[in-house]
Write an enzyme that holds these catalytic residues in place. Structure first.
Site, PDB file in Angstrom:
ATOM      1  N   CYS A 164       1.626  -1.470 -15.201  1.00  0.00           N
ATOM      2  CA  CYS A 164       2.982  -1.558 -15.741  1.00  0.00           C
ATOM      3  C   CYS A 164       3.507  -3.000 -15.668  1.00  0.00           C
ATOM      4  O   CYS A 164       2.973  -3.856 -16.348  1.00  0.00           O
ATOM      5  CB  CYS A 164       3.899  -0.559 -15.026  1.00  0.00           C
ATOM      6  N   TYR A 165       4.495  -3.271 -14.818  1.00  0.00           N
ATOM      7  CA  TYR A 165       4.963  -4.658 -14.705  1.00  0.00           C
ATOM      8  C   TYR A 165       3.797  -5.598 -14.401  1.00  0.00           C
ATOM      9  O   TYR A 165       3.694  -6.696 -14.947  1.00  0.00           O
ATOM     10  CB  TYR A 165       6.024  -4.760 -13.599  1.00  0.00           C
ATOM     11  N   LYS A 205       1.125   9.317   6.053  1.00  0.00           N
ATOM     12  CA  LYS A 205       1.351  10.612   6.699  1.00  0.00           C
ATOM     13  C   LYS A 205       0.163  11.570   6.526  1.00  0.00           C
ATOM     14  O   LYS A 205      -0.242  12.241   7.483  1.00  0.00           O
ATOM     15  CB  LYS A 205       2.604  11.258   6.090  1.00  0.00           C
ATOM     16  N   GLY A 209       7.301  -2.705 -11.471  1.00  0.00           N
ATOM     17  CA  GLY A 209       8.527  -3.273 -10.915  1.00  0.00           C
ATOM     18  C   GLY A 209       9.624  -3.174 -11.952  1.00  0.00           C
ATOM     19  O   GLY A 209       9.341  -2.930 -13.134  1.00  0.00           O
ATOM     20  N   GLU A 233      -1.131   6.042 -10.750  1.00  0.00           N
ATOM     21  CA  GLU A 233      -0.909   6.505  -9.377  1.00  0.00           C
ATOM     22  C   GLU A 233      -0.085   7.785  -9.289  1.00  0.00           C
ATOM     23  O   GLU A 233      -0.116   8.467  -8.286  1.00  0.00           O
ATOM     24  CB  GLU A 233      -0.252   5.386  -8.541  1.00  0.00           C
ATOM     25  N   ASP A 253       3.804  12.802  14.020  1.00  0.00           N
ATOM     26  CA  ASP A 253       3.327  11.468  14.378  1.00  0.00           C
ATOM     27  C   ASP A 253       3.134  11.310  15.885  1.00  0.00           C
ATOM     28  O   ASP A 253       2.093  10.845  16.343  1.00  0.00           O
ATOM     29  CB  ASP A 253       4.285  10.377  13.867  1.00  0.00           C
ATOM     30  N   HIS A 293       1.154   4.539 -15.486  1.00  0.00           N
ATOM     31  CA  HIS A 293       1.064   4.628 -14.020  1.00  0.00           C
ATOM     32  C   HIS A 293      -0.033   5.603 -13.593  1.00  0.00           C
ATOM     33  O   HIS A 293       0.221   6.806 -13.485  1.00  0.00           O
ATOM     34  CB  HIS A 293       2.404   5.102 -13.442  1.00  0.00           C
TER      35      HIS A 293
END
Ligand code: XMP
Length: 514
Positions: free
Chosen positions: A82-83, A370, A55, A171, A227, A169
């Site tokens: 992180c945060y 997605k 964040g 991710e 979608d 991070h």
């Protein structure tokens, strides 16, 4: 569905959806909630693990996002990123302060392979850092499991309490072994067995849809995008003829796209549903005649879609359910899930029709990202060209024709775009840019063809590389490919005598032209 679940608590960082996606890639179901979510609600979900995201704030400042200490006493494994890592240490008695050196970018991190998170990770591994603050002293009970040249606590943990903190991070893809670390957390530390799979999703979704819908009627506005196509296939499989799909061809689709949608879902396709194609081209062109202002064009296209859809719905009569192709990023971005929410405004066409007679909305894809929607599409036997279709804006070619829209201009941009796509595919580059298309500038210029002077339109070719479409850079398409595209477009598309390649980044440009 009784899924094993990991909860991501969102502190407003930009990669938060990525955290959830990476967890799901480990076949573990995961949902994002704002840090404002009450702990009782979190407990009630019985999570197997909790991840605190990054964040933009400093956790030691008064009004910064925080969480109750109780979170760390639930006995549920917690991973702070992180945060999240700083906050965990701050709350549990460590020290977080402004770092003497700001770390940003790919950074070499030295890890302790005794940590359950790093056991199969290289001792020196490249990770993505982005922080002003750092943990100068880990909280009591924690021991340090990674460091960098500038950051003494790049990771720390207290295995007895199952608490883990990572400053970088995992991710983002720049963290080379990040997926492994997250896998080690959710599958190792949290003990998830990996039950989140798209084949079982399809099975469960079909059962749930059948239970919910009973013998009711369902109406779906099919756009031909990924979608709504996947949703149509899923509903078709679940309830067959109880489903009616209305496909509005507004005349602003890519070349042949209307026919492609009809060939999959129409009477000659493989689904046993009611399919209505409305050829509304003329009606749209009439409404758009003389309109040049981009926002007004968008508005007309969106509103007209609703009107056409309503008219068809009236003919069909009352239905029990209206199906919508909402997916998880829509939920998160509209502020219902996480925190990053409000940053991005929604620009989908439409909104809800006012006069369609239905009792309830169903959104069976609501929890999917997605890439998961695409996997579901493949599970359901949809053709690859449909499942891997590039993003296409609701207003379609309407915003790729600068200025007034006419049938002639639509033909030009459709033909040019088709050539561009063919050549990119022919060069084996389809998977390289994240999005590419031709647009028609409103500019005419002088050229020469044979011995004749021409005064024709210029086509702009666009191709971008991006992760989230919020920022993008122009793709490095080989010059010979661009030249081939240019030459074919100018030779084959009447009305074009010039081609530009758009090298603008976003920001300051946008991906689309209007
Ligand atoms: P921009 O032009 O905003 O585009 O940089 C970012 C991404 O969003 C798509 N886009 C839209 N999608 N309705 C949509 O569903 C819209 O009105 C719309 N406008 C832009 C665009 O194609 C790109 O992928």
């Amino acid at each position: 569905m009784d899924q094993e679940k990991v909860i991501v608590i969102d502190f407003g960082g930009q990669y938060n959806q990525l955290v959830a996606r990476r967890v799901r890639e480990c076949n573990v179901y995961c949902e994002i909630y704002s840090y404002r979510t009450d702990i009782e609600q979190i407990k009630a979900m019985n999570p197997k693990g909790i991840i605190l995201t990054g964040g933009p704030n400093s956790c030691y400042e008064e009004d910064s996002p925080t969480y109750t200490k109780e979170l760390f006493e639930l006995g549920v494994p917690v991973l702070g990123l992180c945060y999240g890592a700083q906050l965990m240490n701050h709350i549990l008695g460590g020290k977080v302060e402004k770092a003497p050196v700001r770390e940003y970018g790919k950074t070499e991190v030295f890890v302790d392979k005794n940590s359950p998170l790093f056991s199969d990770v290289a001792e020196s591994t490249i990770c993505w850092m982005s922080h002003f603050d750092y943990i100068s002293k880990a909280a009591p009970g924690f021991h340090i499991t990674a460091h960098t040249a500038d950051c003494p606590v790049a990771a720390a943990e207290d295995t007895s309490r199952n608490l883990y903190a990572i400053q970088f991070h995992p991710e983002v893809l720049h963290t080379v072994e990040g997926s492994k670390m997250l896998y080690n957390f959710v599958r190792g530390v949290c003990g998830c067995t990996g039950t989140w799979r798209m084949d079982s999703f399809v099975e469960n979704a079909i059962t749930e849809i059948r239970e919910k819908v009973g013998d009711g009627k369902v109406l779906l506005a099919l756009s031909g995008g990924v979608d709504s196509s996947v949703l149509a296939a899923l509903l078709a499989k679940a309830i067959g003829k109880q489903l009616t799909c209305v496909f509005v061809d507004h005349g602003l689709l890519r070349k042949n796209e209307g026919d492609e949608v009809e060939s999959v879902f129409g009477k000659d396709g493989s689904f046993d549903i009611n399919f209505v194609r409305v050829n509304a081209q003329e009606r749209y062109y009439a409404k758009l005649a003389g309109v040049t202002e981009p926002e007004q064009k968008r508005k007309i296209i969106g509103e007209e879609f609703i009107r056409v859809f309503e008219e068809e719905a009236k003919k069909i009569g009352a239905v029990d359910f209206l199906a919508q192709g909402t997916i998880y990023p829509d939920v998160v971005e509209s502020g219902l899930g996480g925190e990053s929410a409000v940053i991005k405004s929604h620009h989908n066409v439409g909104g809800l029709p006012d006069y369609v007679d239905f009792k309830e909305i169903i959104e069976p894809l609501r929890n999917l990202f997605k890439d998961e929607v695409r996997k579901v599409g493949l599970e359901l036997g949809l053709p690859e060209y449909l499942v891997f279709r590039q993003p296409f804006p609701g207003p379609g070619l309407g915003i790729r024709i600068i200025g007034e829209i006419t049938a002639e201009k639509v033909r030009i941009v459709q033909d040019a775009d088709a050539i561009y796509r063919e050549e990119i595919a022919g060069a084996g580059l389809e998977k390289i840019p994240d999005q590419y298309f031709a647009a028609l500038t409103n500019m005419r210029s002088v050229g020469v063809m044979g011995d004749e002077r021409t005064y024709d339109y210029a086509i702009a070719l666009r191709a971008v590389d991006t992760v989230d479409f919020m920022t993008a850079t122009a793709s490095n398409i080989p010059f010979d490919v661009l030249q081939r595209v240019m030459s074919r477009i100018i030779n084959e598309v009447k009305g074009v005598n010039r081609c530009f390649y758009d090298i603008t980044s976003k920001p300051p440009g946008t991906v689309e032209f209007e």
